[in-house]
Write a protein that holds these residues in place. Structure first.
Motif, PDB file in Angstrom:
ATOM      1  N   ALA A 168       0.813  -1.220   0.000  1.00  0.00           N
ATOM      2  CA  ALA A 168       0.000   0.000   0.000  1.00  0.00           C
ATOM      3  C   ALA A 168       0.844   1.266   0.000  1.00  0.00           C
ATOM      4  CB  ALA A 168      -0.929  -0.004   1.220  1.00  0.00           C
ATOM      5  N   HIS A 169       1.982   1.238   0.678  1.00  0.00           N
ATOM      6  CA  HIS A 169       2.724   2.474   0.913  1.00  0.00           C
ATOM      7  C   HIS A 169       3.926   2.706  -0.006  1.00  0.00           C
ATOM      8  CE1 HIS A 169       0.361   3.691   4.372  1.00  0.00           C
ATOM      9  NE2 HIS A 169       0.436   2.462   4.835  1.00  0.00           N
ATOM     10  N   TYR A 170       4.298   1.693  -0.808  1.00  0.00           N
ATOM     11  CA  TYR A 170       5.489   1.871  -1.643  1.00  0.00           C
ATOM     12  C   TYR A 170       5.223   1.637  -3.125  1.00  0.00           C
ATOM     13  CZ  TYR A 170       7.804   1.963   2.854  1.00  0.00           C
ATOM     14  OH  TYR A 170       8.178   2.295   4.134  1.00  0.00           O
ATOM     15  N   SER A 171       3.980   1.556  -3.507  1.00  0.00           N
ATOM     16  CA  SER A 171       3.664   1.309  -4.920  1.00  0.00           C
ATOM     17  C   SER A 171       4.139   2.440  -5.823  1.00  0.00           C
ATOM     18  CB  SER A 171       2.152   1.108  -5.089  1.00  0.00           C
ATOM     19  OG  SER A 171       1.444   2.268  -4.677  1.00  0.00           O
ATOM     20  N   GLN A 172       4.168   3.667  -5.298  1.00  0.00           N
ATOM     21  CA  GLN A 172       4.593   4.809  -6.124  1.00  0.00           C
ATOM     22  C   GLN A 172       6.062   4.732  -6.501  1.00  0.00           C
ATOM     23  OE1 GLN A 172       3.801   4.925  -2.914  1.00  0.00           O
ATOM     24  NE2 GLN A 172       4.752   6.653  -1.832  1.00  0.00           N
ATOM     25  N   HIS A 173       6.807   3.824  -5.846  1.00  0.00           N
ATOM     26  CA  HIS A 173       8.232   3.649  -6.145  1.00  0.00           C
ATOM     27  C   HIS A 173       8.481   2.416  -7.020  1.00  0.00           C
ATOM     28  CE1 HIS A 173       9.214   6.813  -3.281  1.00  0.00           C
ATOM     29  NE2 HIS A 173       8.484   6.190  -2.369  1.00  0.00           N
ATOM     30  N   ASN A 174       7.420   1.897  -7.629  1.00  0.00           N
ATOM     31  CA  ASN A 174       7.534   0.691  -8.453  1.00  0.00           C
ATOM     32  C   ASN A 174       8.026  -0.495  -7.629  1.00  0.00           C
ATOM     33  OD1 ASN A 174       7.441  -0.960 -10.762  1.00  0.00           O
ATOM     34  ND2 ASN A 174       9.521  -0.419 -11.370  1.00  0.00           N
ATOM     35  N   ILE A 175       7.495  -0.585  -6.424  1.00  0.00           N
ATOM     36  CA  ILE A 175       7.812  -1.686  -5.515  1.00  0.00           C
ATOM     37  C   ILE A 175       6.548  -2.501  -5.294  1.00  0.00           C
ATOM     38  CG2 ILE A 175       8.524  -2.314  -3.173  1.00  0.00           C
ATOM     39  CD1 ILE A 175      10.165   0.300  -3.133  1.00  0.00           C
ATOM     40  N   THR A 176       6.638  -3.790  -5.521  1.00  0.00           N
ATOM     41  CA  THR A 176       5.513  -4.677  -5.233  1.00  0.00           C
ATOM     42  C   THR A 176       5.888  -5.606  -4.085  1.00  0.00           C
ATOM     43  OG1 THR A 176       6.164  -6.459  -6.750  1.00  0.00           O
ATOM     44  CG2 THR A 176       4.849  -4.644  -7.670  1.00  0.00           C
ATOM     45  N   CYS A 177       4.886  -6.001  -3.327  1.00  0.00           N
ATOM     46  CA  CYS A 177       5.098  -6.932  -2.216  1.00  0.00           C
ATOM     47  C   CYS A 177       3.920  -7.886  -2.164  1.00  0.00           C
ATOM     48  CB  CYS A 177       5.233  -6.179  -0.898  1.00  0.00           C
ATOM     49  SG  CYS A 177       5.624  -7.244   0.523  1.00  0.00           S
ATOM     50  N   ASN A 178       4.201  -9.173  -2.243  1.00  0.00           N
ATOM     51  CA  ASN A 178       3.161 -10.187  -2.246  1.00  0.00           C
ATOM     52  C   ASN A 178       3.518 -11.324  -1.293  1.00  0.00           C
ATOM     53  OD1 ASN A 178       1.317  -9.228  -4.497  1.00  0.00           O
ATOM     54  ND2 ASN A 178       3.264  -9.334  -5.607  1.00  0.00           N
ATOM     55  N   GLY A 179       2.498 -12.077  -0.907  1.00  0.00           N
ATOM     56  CA  GLY A 179       2.709 -13.219  -0.032  1.00  0.00           C
ATOM     57  C   GLY A 179       2.147 -14.486  -0.644  1.00  0.00           C
ATOM     58  N   ILE A 180       2.833 -15.576  -0.439  1.00  0.00           N
ATOM     59  CA  ILE A 180       2.348 -16.892  -0.835  1.00  0.00           C
ATOM     60  C   ILE A 180       2.131 -17.696   0.431  1.00  0.00           C
ATOM     61  CG2 ILE A 180       2.879 -19.034  -2.051  1.00  0.00           C
ATOM     62  CD1 ILE A 180       4.458 -17.398  -4.058  1.00  0.00           C
ATOM     63  N   LEU A 181       0.943 -18.253   0.560  1.00  0.00           N
ATOM     64  CA  LEU A 181       0.555 -18.997   1.758  1.00  0.00           C
ATOM     65  C   LEU A 181       0.392 -20.462   1.372  1.00  0.00           C
ATOM     66  CD1 LEU A 181      -2.200 -16.498   3.007  1.00  0.00           C
ATOM     67  CD2 LEU A 181       0.293 -16.300   3.188  1.00  0.00           C
ATOM     68  N   PRO A 182       1.467 -21.228   1.487  1.00  0.00           N
ATOM     69  CA  PRO A 182       1.444 -22.597   0.954  1.00  0.00           C
ATOM     70  C   PRO A 182       0.754 -23.580   1.870  1.00  0.00           C
ATOM     71  CG  PRO A 182       3.572 -22.137   1.917  1.00  0.00           C
ATOM     72  CD  PRO A 182       2.779 -20.859   2.027  1.00  0.00           C
ATOM     73  N   GLY A 183       0.368 -24.692   1.261  1.00  0.00           N
ATOM     74  CA  GLY A 183      -0.103 -25.827   2.036  1.00  0.00           C
ATOM     75  C   GLY A 183       1.071 -26.695   2.438  1.00  0.00           C
ATOM     76  N   PHE A 184       0.825 -27.959   2.619  1.00  0.00           N
ATOM     77  CA  PHE A 184       1.875 -28.881   3.049  1.00  0.00           C
ATOM     78  C   PHE A 184       2.745 -29.275   1.857  1.00  0.00           C
ATOM     79  CE2 PHE A 184      -1.532 -29.235   6.096  1.00  0.00           C
ATOM     80  CZ  PHE A 184      -0.876 -29.296   7.311  1.00  0.00           C
TER      81      PHE A 184
END
Length: 228
Positions: A168-184
Motif C-alpha cells: 500500500a505504501h510503496y507502490s509509487q516507487h515501483n515496488i511490489t510486495c506479495n505473499g504466498i501462503l502454501p499448504g503442506f
C-alpha cells in the motif's frame, strides 16, 4: 524485467527457496542465497553456466540471536528482489509453548523479515524498483482460530499485515510486495495433498515479474482448512 537484477533469497538453499533460485538464475539474475550448506546441484555440469551468478552466505538460524555482521550487511546490500522463504514451524498448543519457542517463532517469522525489509527498502526506493515475496502460513491471510499451531499462525498472520502495508505504501516507487501462503509441501495430514515446491516457485516468479500485482496473499494449499 528481472534480467540483471540482484535477488536475495533467505532460505534459498533448499525447498521452495532453492526452486526460486533456479528460476531466477534462468531469468539472468544475480542470485544471493543464505543457508547452512551451498546446494550441491549448483556444482553440477548442468549449472556451470550460472556459477558466476550464484552467491552463497552461510547462516545458522538455530537461535533468535542472529547478528547482522558487516559481512552479512554487505552481502544483502543493493538488493532489487527479496524472497523470504524461511520460517520455523511449531505444532503446539498455546499453553505448552515455552518462552524460548515464542521468541524463536516470532523472531524468524515476523521480526527478522521485517528488519530485512527495513534495510532493503531504501535502495529499492532510490532505484524505483523492488520485488518482494514473503512466504506465510497456511490460511493466514486473515485472523482465524487454530487448534494446534496458534503461536506459529499468529506470527505468520502478522507477516500478512507486513505484505499489505508494504504494497500500500510503496507502490509509487515501483515496488511490489506479495505473499504466498502454501499448504503442506511434505508430510501432509491424512487425506491432504502435497503442494509441489516447483509449483510454489512458479507462482513466486509470476508475482515477481508482475508490476501490477501487489498486496496479493495467494493461498496455495489445495483448499485445506485449519479447522478441518
Amino acid at each position: 524485467m528481472l534480467e540483471g537484477k540482484k535477488a536475495l533469497i533467505i532460505g534459498g538453499t533448499g525447498g521452495t527457496g532453492l526452486e526460486i533460485a533456479k528460476l531466477l538464475l534462468k531469468e539472468n539474475c544475480s542470485v544471493y542465497i543464505t543457508g547452512r550448506h551451498f546446494p550441491e546441484i549448483f556444482t553440477t555440469e548442468k549449472w556451470q553456466d550460472f556459477k558466476n551468478k550464484i552467491h552463497f552466505f552461510h547462516t545458522d538460524f538455530s537461535s533468535h540471536n542472529f547478528s547482522f555482521t558487516e559481512e552479512f550487511n554487505a552481502f544483502i546490500k543493493d538488493t532489487n528482489i527479496f524472497c523470504y522463504c524461511f520460517g520455523p514451524f511449531l505444532q503446539k498448543p498455546i499453553h505448552l509453548t515455552t518462552e524460548n519457542e515464542w521468541r524463536y517463532l516470532s523472531f524468524y517469522n515476523t521480526t527478522f523479515p521485517g528488519i530485512l525489509l527495513s534495510k532493503l527498502l531504501p535502495f529499492m526506493i532510490d532505484t524505483s524498483f523492488g520485488r518482494i515475496i514473503f512466504f506465510g502460513g497456511t490460511r493466514t491471510e486473515s485472523v482465524k482460530a487454530y487448534k494446534t499451531n496458534a503461536p506459529y499462525a499468529a506470527c505468520k498472520t502478522a507477516l500478512s499485515v507486513l505484505v499489505k502495508s508494504t504494497a500500500a505504501h510503496y507502490s509509487q516507487h515501483n515496488i511490489t510486495c506479495n505473499g504466498i501462503l502454501p499448504g503442506f509441501t511434505d508430510n501432509p495430514p491424512q487425506n491432504t495433498k502435497v503442494t509441489a515446491r516447483e509449483f510454489l516457485a512458479s507462482q513466486a516468479l509470476y508475482l515477481l515479474k508482475s508490476s501490477e500485482l501487489s498486496g496479493v496473499l495467494l493461498n496455495a494449499d489445495r483448499g485445506w482448512s485449519p479447522l478441518s
